[in-house]
Design an enzyme around this catalytic site. Sequence first.
Site, PDB file in Angstrom:
ATOM      1  N   ASN A  70       0.868  -1.179   0.000  1.00  0.00           N
ATOM      2  CA  ASN A  70       0.000   0.000   0.000  1.00  0.00           C
ATOM      3  C   ASN A  70       0.909   1.235   0.000  1.00  0.00           C
ATOM      4  OD1 ASN A  70      -1.809   2.035   0.529  1.00  0.00           O
ATOM      5  ND2 ASN A  70      -2.441   1.264   2.543  1.00  0.00           N
ATOM      6  N   GLU A 103      -5.653  -5.220  10.279  1.00  0.00           N
ATOM      7  CA  GLU A 103      -4.659  -4.172  10.513  1.00  0.00           C
ATOM      8  C   GLU A 103      -4.988  -3.441  11.812  1.00  0.00           C
ATOM      9  OE1 GLU A 103      -2.558  -3.001   6.658  1.00  0.00           O
ATOM     10  OE2 GLU A 103      -4.305  -1.715   6.850  1.00  0.00           O
ATOM     11  N   SER A 147       3.151  -2.315  10.330  1.00  0.00           N
ATOM     12  CA  SER A 147       4.602  -2.347  10.580  1.00  0.00           C
ATOM     13  C   SER A 147       5.232  -3.704  10.264  1.00  0.00           C
ATOM     14  CB  SER A 147       4.910  -1.929  12.020  1.00  0.00           C
ATOM     15  OG  SER A 147       4.450  -0.600  12.254  1.00  0.00           O
TER      16      SER A 147
HETATM   17  P1  PGA Z   1       2.630   0.104   7.673  1.00  0.00           P
HETATM   18  O1  PGA Z   1       1.190   0.306   6.983  1.00  0.00           O
HETATM   19  O2  PGA Z   1       3.221  -1.161   7.111  1.00  0.00           O
HETATM   20  O3  PGA Z   1       3.417   1.325   7.296  1.00  0.00           O
HETATM   21  O4  PGA Z   1       2.385  -0.011   9.136  1.00  0.00           O
HETATM   22  C1  PGA Z   1       0.344  -0.791   6.754  1.00  0.00           C
HETATM   23  C2  PGA Z   1      -0.941  -0.312   6.133  1.00  0.00           C
HETATM   24  O5  PGA Z   1      -1.436   0.757   6.504  1.00  0.00           O
HETATM   25  O6  PGA Z   1      -1.506  -0.988   5.259  1.00  0.00           O
END
Ligand code: PGA
Length: 245
Positions: A9, A163, A208
């Site tokens: 993403n 998430e 993350s």
């Molecule tokens: P991140 O974002 O890997 O930067 O934590 C994940 C997401 O929002 O899909």
Amino acid sequence: MIKKCIAGNWKMNLTRAEAETLARGVSGADTSGADYVVCPPFLHLDTVLQVLGGTGVSVGAQDCAAYDNGAYTGAVSAAMLKDIGVSHVIIGHSERRTHFNETDEMIRQKVAQAHKHGLVAIVCVGETDAQRTAGEEQKIVETQLRDGLPDSVTCDNTIIAYEPVWAIGTGNTATPEDAGIMHDFIRTWLEGRFGDDAVAFRLLYGGSMKPGNAADLLAMTNINGGLIGGASLKADSFLAIGGVV
Ligand code: PGA
């Protein structure tokens, strides 16, 4: 055995030239072990599609409209995405829920639009820090699933991404055990609604995820891939996550 899915993403990042470079960087992904999807901003979709066409790496959008077409200034329809070659669309990301006030009702309409026009919906669910502290995480996710998934959902046209909001962009990844418990819960919930087909849904973890923690997360029975934000903005870290599958 479900084939893993590694989705990137890109959020609201990158110039067109940077997006093209990143697309070239991921174009050599080895798709024998995992499927890859990248989700650039709308404006760069066409550029990225031109680079990734025929490579086996799929291209997704980060949102679509809840309506077919018409007077919805600023919106992009699922039909338009399909028309240019997009195959996936992220729907209900927590940033859309928070910054754009998206409700489960709107998300359900968007997912239905995605399906109507032949797109795979990557539907995001997840609790906030306060909700987890209050012990409400499963109740929250259950509500998001129940109210956000329309009748058109099948295991082929929908991917669920868990998430936890507190893990997104913070560096605080959920432990494999905590993520695993939620993924098991989601699988069980899907069994109640979809019966035997529940086993075939792909459940991604997001928040993350990076090369250093991906192997432990992806080893959990019901974690079938990842939705990657920050670490998807560099081809080497994105591909390295898929490399541990
Ligand atoms: P991140 O974002 O890997 O930067 O934590 C994940 C997401 O929002 O899909």
